[in-house]
Scaffold this active site. Structure first.
Site, mmCIF file in Angstrom:
data_model
loop_
_atom_site.group_PDB
_atom_site.id
_atom_site.type_symbol
_atom_site.label_atom_id
_atom_site.label_comp_id
_atom_site.label_asym_id
_atom_site.label_seq_id
_atom_site.Cartn_x
_atom_site.Cartn_y
_atom_site.Cartn_z
ATOM 1 N N ASP A 33 0.807 -1.209 0.000
ATOM 2 C CA ASP A 33 0.000 0.000 0.000
ATOM 3 C C ASP A 33 0.849 1.272 0.000
ATOM 4 O OD1 ASP A 33 -2.282 -1.486 -0.111
ATOM 5 O OD2 ASP A 33 -2.798 -1.272 2.004
ATOM 6 N N GLU A 35 3.813 1.738 -1.243
ATOM 7 C CA GLU A 35 4.428 1.893 -2.564
ATOM 8 C C GLU A 35 3.404 2.404 -3.581
ATOM 9 O OE1 GLU A 35 7.893 -1.509 -2.716
ATOM 10 O OE2 GLU A 35 5.806 -2.150 -2.776
ATOM 11 N N TYR A 36 2.198 1.829 -3.531
ATOM 12 C CA TYR A 36 1.139 2.284 -4.440
ATOM 13 C C TYR A 36 0.778 3.742 -4.165
ATOM 14 C CZ TYR A 36 -3.471 2.670 -6.622
ATOM 15 O OH TYR A 36 -4.538 3.092 -7.375
ATOM 16 N N SER A 82 -35.364 -8.308 -15.326
ATOM 17 C CA SER A 82 -35.000 -9.214 -14.249
ATOM 18 C C SER A 82 -35.143 -10.649 -14.749
ATOM 19 C CB SER A 82 -35.888 -8.973 -13.035
ATOM 20 O OG SER A 82 -37.253 -9.098 -13.393
ATOM 21 N N LEU A 83 -34.765 -11.614 -13.917
ATOM 22 C CA LEU A 83 -34.821 -13.019 -14.304
ATOM 23 C C LEU A 83 -35.939 -13.734 -13.552
ATOM 24 C CD1 LEU A 83 -31.025 -13.996 -14.315
ATOM 25 C CD2 LEU A 83 -32.444 -13.289 -16.243
ATOM 26 N N GLU A 113 -23.401 -19.065 -13.816
ATOM 27 C CA GLU A 113 -22.644 -18.045 -13.096
ATOM 28 C C GLU A 113 -23.249 -17.883 -11.708
ATOM 29 O OE1 GLU A 113 -22.405 -14.381 -15.647
ATOM 30 O OE2 GLU A 113 -23.616 -15.656 -16.976
ATOM 31 N N LYS A 115 -24.918 -16.126 -8.724
ATOM 32 C CA LYS A 115 -25.818 -14.978 -8.667
ATOM 33 C C LYS A 115 -25.396 -14.068 -7.518
ATOM 34 C CE LYS A 115 -30.713 -13.746 -8.246
ATOM 35 N NZ LYS A 115 -30.511 -12.860 -7.080
ATOM 36 N N ASP A 117 -25.701 -10.805 -5.099
ATOM 37 C CA ASP A 117 -26.814 -10.034 -4.543
ATOM 38 C C ASP A 117 -26.392 -8.580 -4.438
ATOM 39 O OD1 ASP A 117 -29.287 -9.488 -3.508
ATOM 40 O OD2 ASP A 117 -28.745 -10.005 -1.456
ATOM 41 N N ARG A 136 -30.247 0.329 -12.927
ATOM 42 C CA ARG A 136 -31.289 -0.425 -13.621
ATOM 43 C C ARG A 136 -32.622 0.331 -13.637
ATOM 44 N NH1 ARG A 136 -35.517 -3.763 -12.492
ATOM 45 N NH2 ARG A 136 -35.944 -5.376 -14.038
ATOM 46 N N GLU A 170 -23.032 -6.177 -11.866
ATOM 47 C CA GLU A 170 -23.604 -6.067 -10.531
ATOM 48 C C GLU A 170 -22.642 -5.322 -9.615
ATOM 49 O OE1 GLU A 170 -27.270 -7.583 -8.625
ATOM 50 O OE2 GLU A 170 -26.528 -7.389 -10.670
ATOM 51 N N TYR A 220 -18.867 -6.500 -10.826
ATOM 52 C CA TYR A 220 -18.638 -7.698 -11.627
ATOM 53 C C TYR A 220 -19.465 -7.586 -12.912
ATOM 54 C CZ TYR A 220 -16.245 -10.217 -7.860
ATOM 55 O OH TYR A 220 -15.344 -10.625 -6.908
ATOM 56 N N LYS A 286 -27.843 -19.435 -18.190
ATOM 57 C CA LYS A 286 -28.156 -18.750 -19.442
ATOM 58 C C LYS A 286 -27.829 -19.648 -20.631
ATOM 59 C CE LYS A 286 -26.913 -14.208 -17.528
ATOM 60 N NZ LYS A 286 -25.936 -13.090 -17.589
ATOM 61 N N LYS A 310 -32.548 -20.346 -7.183
ATOM 62 C CA LYS A 310 -32.367 -19.801 -5.834
ATOM 63 C C LYS A 310 -32.166 -20.934 -4.831
ATOM 64 C CE LYS A 310 -32.837 -15.923 -5.176
ATOM 65 N NZ LYS A 310 -34.009 -15.023 -5.076
ATOM 66 N N CYS A 402 -47.981 3.601 21.980
ATOM 67 C CA CYS A 402 -46.707 3.530 21.267
ATOM 68 C C CYS A 402 -45.566 3.433 22.282
ATOM 69 C CB CYS A 402 -46.525 4.772 20.393
ATOM 70 S SG CYS A 402 -44.901 4.857 19.594
ATOM 71 N N CYS A 405 -43.463 7.118 21.823
ATOM 72 C CA CYS A 405 -44.021 8.444 22.107
ATOM 73 C C CYS A 405 -45.213 8.411 23.050
ATOM 74 C CB CYS A 405 -44.416 9.139 20.807
ATOM 75 S SG CYS A 405 -45.870 8.433 19.999
ATOM 76 N N CYS A 420 -49.143 3.353 15.430
ATOM 77 C CA CYS A 420 -49.083 4.589 16.200
ATOM 78 C C CYS A 420 -49.670 5.688 15.329
ATOM 79 C CB CYS A 420 -47.632 4.912 16.572
ATOM 80 S SG CYS A 420 -47.401 6.569 17.254
ATOM 81 N N CYS A 425 -43.949 10.965 15.759
ATOM 82 C CA CYS A 425 -43.314 10.024 16.677
ATOM 83 C C CYS A 425 -41.840 9.892 16.321
ATOM 84 C CB CYS A 425 -43.999 8.663 16.572
ATOM 85 S SG CYS A 425 -43.173 7.362 17.507
#
Length: 661
Positions: A33, A35-36, A82-83, A113, A115, A117, A136, A170, A220, A286, A310, A402, A405, A420, A425
């Site tokens: 780090d 050096e960078y 979406s899928l 691949e 999935k 999240d 999206r 993603e 990715y 796919k 899933k 509540c 409050c 409530c 509140c």
């Protein structure tokens, strides 16, 4: 004559870009780090000496953007759909069978691949330089977040060749960075993020890109396009090319010959995914052949050539130590189980939502019981069932006031939620402000979660109406706040005073009154005062307003605190009236429904023009519907319209009706 400084700048940029790729994409750094950092400091020093050498693709410009006033909505080059999901091997086998039957083949080559999240993002390049990044959104239109995307180190600022391409992928937060972000928030007395996806999504939509940079997001890539169309004949080839262009592409992927190999990949990662540095809740499958993808086509919502498998929710047993009550934005009291901490899928779970009294009764749950819990979608813990009732178990009783409050709580007939009734509140105020300022509500960009928590915790805002009394002096002492950003936030708050009546109604957070109901109420009554004074019967005369919605409105408007809030908002200059809906026009008495994407009109614009001409727009098809206006990629409404004999027209025909006398 050679310019030594320009040459050194160019050499430093190439060297830093190479090390960025090694570190952020290939995960094989060559430099320490310090050096960078030394290379980056030298480049920054030279660019400060010679500002004319600074270019948009310089590594020093990744966090160079200034805070913005808001996000611009941009149409995608092609739909970001979406899928569809499969939750069992049998459902996946049905998908494979449908694909083979439509393709007329005995076996299909798939690409599998992991999935991830996260949040989908499209990044566009022109002449090899990063030009635009778009979320999206609704799949057709997203928000431009280019300056924030530039802070993500795994998104190249410059490609190796001057290509004009689009990479979709993603945006995620790794487990390590998620834990670090939550430690930082707890140190600042802020609530922890619920999950990495929420943290990533929030970071990508803040006005100040320096805050995005602090979240250390990752990207990715999974799709390569040019002019909205795939560039390679095989999906696997597109993934390889994305890697060659400098993008991070998930190495955990496989080209599979038929369903058995797909299932092998899925089964392997179901038992090995906890070793990954990020969360994954399934596998995307796919069709590899892009020409076959085009033949298979799309439904209204999903491509027919891809599906997301899933994984089943992960489960464990533990003990309910207590049941507490949280208060949300709309005042709903939500019971939460306090659990003996237990690991579930690599995450220690100590709380689980119980939703409402009816759910507790259904479970037969009492304090002290042993329970089975699961992470639904590998994110939200919930109680599945009581496994072992405790001998000294204690029943839970929902409070009558509540817990924050002290205001009375109510439960409408036919509704499971206990609420409530106090809009101000403190427990619900933060969520109320976030809702109030939302893009599709009052559209106050800049009022993010961190800022809202500070405003409430410091007592600067004790009601949403207090937003309109904030000053520069109030905002400047807050964390991560400069004069430029503070001024823009105040300007956005001021601009919201002119928001339309339907947005004001939606912003109030009345239970069961969402965006569409707010629009209906605004058109029907034309005045917030008339809505507040209307009887339940009068309210139900508005289209689509039933007894429960009417009662929720009456209950809200009869509460003294809420009436006082309305007066404060009126004094702040918000719109309480609008022109009444037209009672005559070329479309008087006609009912329309909309489906698909129209060539020139957005769904909102088409609705407004129909209503301005005296027509009605409904969300569903019935025999009372006179016309269905259909655009590209129509949904199931088209089939229902045909079955009911409803006339289907296109945008051109609609415009003709609007112009008729």
């Amino acid at each position: 004559m050679s310019d030594p400084i320009a040459n050194e700048v160019l050499q430093l940029r190439r060297e830093i870009e190479r090390h960025d790729h090694l570190y952020y994409v290939l995960d094989s750094p060559e430099l320490s780090d310090p050096e960078y950092d030394g290379l980056l400091r030298r480049l920054r020093f030279l660019e400060e000496r010679r500002p004319e050498l600074v270019t948009p693709d310089s590594p020093t410009q990744r966090v160079g953007g200034k805070p913005r006033e808001g996000f611009v909505r941009v149409a995608h080059s092609s739909a970001m759909l979406s899928l569809d999901n499969a939750y069992s091997e049998g459902e996946l086998a049905d998908f494979d069978r449908r694909v083979r039957e439509l393709a007329g083949r005995d076996q299909i080559e798939y690409v599998t691949e992991l999935k991830l999240d996260g949040l989908s993002l499209a990044v566009h390049y022109s002449d090899g330089l990063l030009g635009r990044a778009i979320t999206r959104g609704d799949g057709a239109v997203g928000e431009e977040v280019t300056e924030n995307a530039r802070t993500i180190r795994s998104i190249p600022l410059r490609l190796p060749e001057p290509f004009a391409i689009e990479a979709r992928g993603e945006v995620i937060l790794t487990r390590t960075e998620f834990q670090r972000a939550n430690r930082d928030r707890l140190d600042q007395d802020l609530p922890a993020f619920a999950n990495p996806r929420n943290a990533a999504a929030g970071a990508l939509r803040v006005l100040d890109p320096t805050i995005t940079a602090q979240r250390r997001l990752d990207f990715y890539a999974y799709l390569l396009l040019a002019n909205g169309a795939p560039t390679e004949p095989l999906h696997a080839g597109a993934l390889d090319r994305l890697g060659a262009l400098g993008f991070k592409v998930n190495t955990h992927r496989r080209t599979c010959q038929g369903l058995p190999e797909v299932l092998d990949f899925i089964r392997h990662w179901e038992t090995h995914r906890e070793a990954l540095p990020y969360d994954t809740d399934g596998v995307v499958v796919k069709v590899n052949d892009v020409a076959l993808q085009q033949r298979l086509g799309w439904t209204a919502r999903f491509p027919r050539w891809a599906i997301a498998y899933k994984y089943a929710a992960q489960q464990a047993t533990t003990t309910v130590l207590d049941i507490t009550v949280n208060v949300g934005r709309t005042g709903v009291l939500t019971p939460t189980a306090i659990l003996q901490p237990v690991p579930v899928g690599g995450v220690t779970v100590s709380r689980a939502t119980l939703h409402n009294e009816d759910e507790i009764a259904r479970l037969g749950l009492q304090i002290g019981d042993g329970v089975l819990i699961e992470r639904s979608g590998d994110v939200i813990p919930k109680v599945v069932r009581v496994e072992s009732p405790a001998p000294d178990r204690r029943p839970f009783v929902m409070p009558t006031t509540c817990p924050v409050c002290g205001s009375p709580v109510t439960r409408q007939e036919g509704e499971v939620a206990v609420r409530c009734v106090n809009t101000d509140c403190p427990a619900r105020l933060k969520e109320s402000i976030l809702h109030f300022s939302g893009r599709r509500v009052m559209n106050i960009d800049g009022l993010g979660e961190v800022l809202v928590h500070q405003l409430v915790d410091r007592g600067l805002v004790q009601s949403v109406s207090d937003l309109y009394h904030l000053t520069l002096e109030d905002l400047l002492p807050l964390e991560r706040m400069g004069e430029t950003l503070a001024s823009k936030i105040l300007r956005n708050i001021d601009n919201s005073r002119s928001a339309s009546l339907d947005r004001v109604i939606h912003a109030l957070g009345i239970p069961m009154v969402g965006e569409r109901t707010a629009q209906i109420l605004a058109r029907h009554f034309g005045s917030l005062d008339k809505i507040a004074q209307a009887s339940a019967d009068d309210l139900q005369r508005a289209e689509e307003v039933g007894p429960r919605v009417a009662e929720a409105i009456r209950s809200f408007c009869s509460e003294p605190r809420n009436r006082a809030l309305l007066e404060r908002l009126r004094a702040a200059g918000l719109e309480f009236e609008q022109q009444a809906a037209p009672t005559s026009g070329p479309l008087e008495g006609l009912t329309f429904a909309l489906t698909g994407t129209l060539p020139t009109l957005s769904r909102e614009a088409a609705t407004q023009r129909i209503q301005a001409a005296g027509g009605k727009v409904t969300s569903s098809i019935s025999k009372k519907t006179r016309y269905l206006v259909a655009g590209g990629d129509p949904g199931s409404k088209l089939d229902k319209a045909r079955s009911l004999g409803v006339e289907v027209i296109d945008e051109a025909a609609l415009l003709g009706l609007l112009q008729s006398n």
